[in-house]
Design an enzyme around this catalytic site. Structure first.
Site, PDB file in Angstrom:
ATOM      1  N   CYS A   1     -14.179  39.896   6.052  1.00  0.00           N
ATOM      2  CA  CYS A   1     -14.063  38.578   5.408  1.00  0.00           C
ATOM      3  C   CYS A   1     -14.588  37.527   6.389  1.00  0.00           C
ATOM      4  O   CYS A   1     -15.356  37.854   7.292  1.00  0.00           O
ATOM      5  CB  CYS A   1     -12.634  38.287   4.968  1.00  0.00           C
ATOM      6  SG  CYS A   1     -11.485  37.995   6.322  1.00  0.00           S
ATOM      7  N   HIS A   2     -14.154  36.293   6.244  1.00  0.00           N
ATOM      8  CA  HIS A   2     -14.647  35.217   7.101  1.00  0.00           C
ATOM      9  C   HIS A   2     -14.090  35.317   8.524  1.00  0.00           C
ATOM     10  O   HIS A   2     -14.846  35.300   9.487  1.00  0.00           O
ATOM     11  CB  HIS A   2     -14.305  33.856   6.481  1.00  0.00           C
ATOM     12  CG  HIS A   2     -14.759  32.691   7.302  1.00  0.00           C
ATOM     13  ND1 HIS A   2     -16.084  32.389   7.479  1.00  0.00           N
ATOM     14  CD2 HIS A   2     -14.056  31.778   8.004  1.00  0.00           C
ATOM     15  CE1 HIS A   2     -16.180  31.324   8.256  1.00  0.00           C
ATOM     16  NE2 HIS A   2     -14.964  30.930   8.593  1.00  0.00           N
TER      17      HIS A   2
END
Length: 98
Positions: free
Chosen positions: A63-64
């Site tokens: 993810c981020h």
């Protein structure tokens, strides 16, 4: 839960290892660049799309920053999937993006 660093993922890709990477960021985030070959399944859709995944394969979840992928990996692991969370997410990624 298994963990892997962004550098370790990059090294495996540079060795031409076949990796199954699931990017759980939103579509708009992935549009700014993703790890080559990663499949985007936004976290909010994971419960509805997890049947697309093969329990006999190993998946690296991205993810981020690592928070959403941690939650996604916990969720998938609870259903018997073989998953590894990429620590630091795309913030830690210095490799090529597509």
């Amino acid at each position: 839960m298994k963990q892997i660093t962004a550098k370790e993922v990059e090294a495996l890709l540079n060795q031409n290892k076949q990796l199954n990477i699931i990017d759980v960021r939103e579509v708009s985030e992935v549009a700014t660049g993703k790890i080559p070959g990663a499949v985007n399944i936004p976290l909010g859709l994971l419960e509805f799309r997890m049947q697309e995944l093969d329990k006999s394969k190993e998946y690296i979840i991205v993810c981020h920053s690592g928070g959403r992928s941690f939650r996604a990996a916990q969720f998938l692991e609870s259903y018997g999937y073989n998953v590894t969370n990429m620590n630091g997410g795309m913030l830690a990624w210095t490799g090529r993006v597509e």
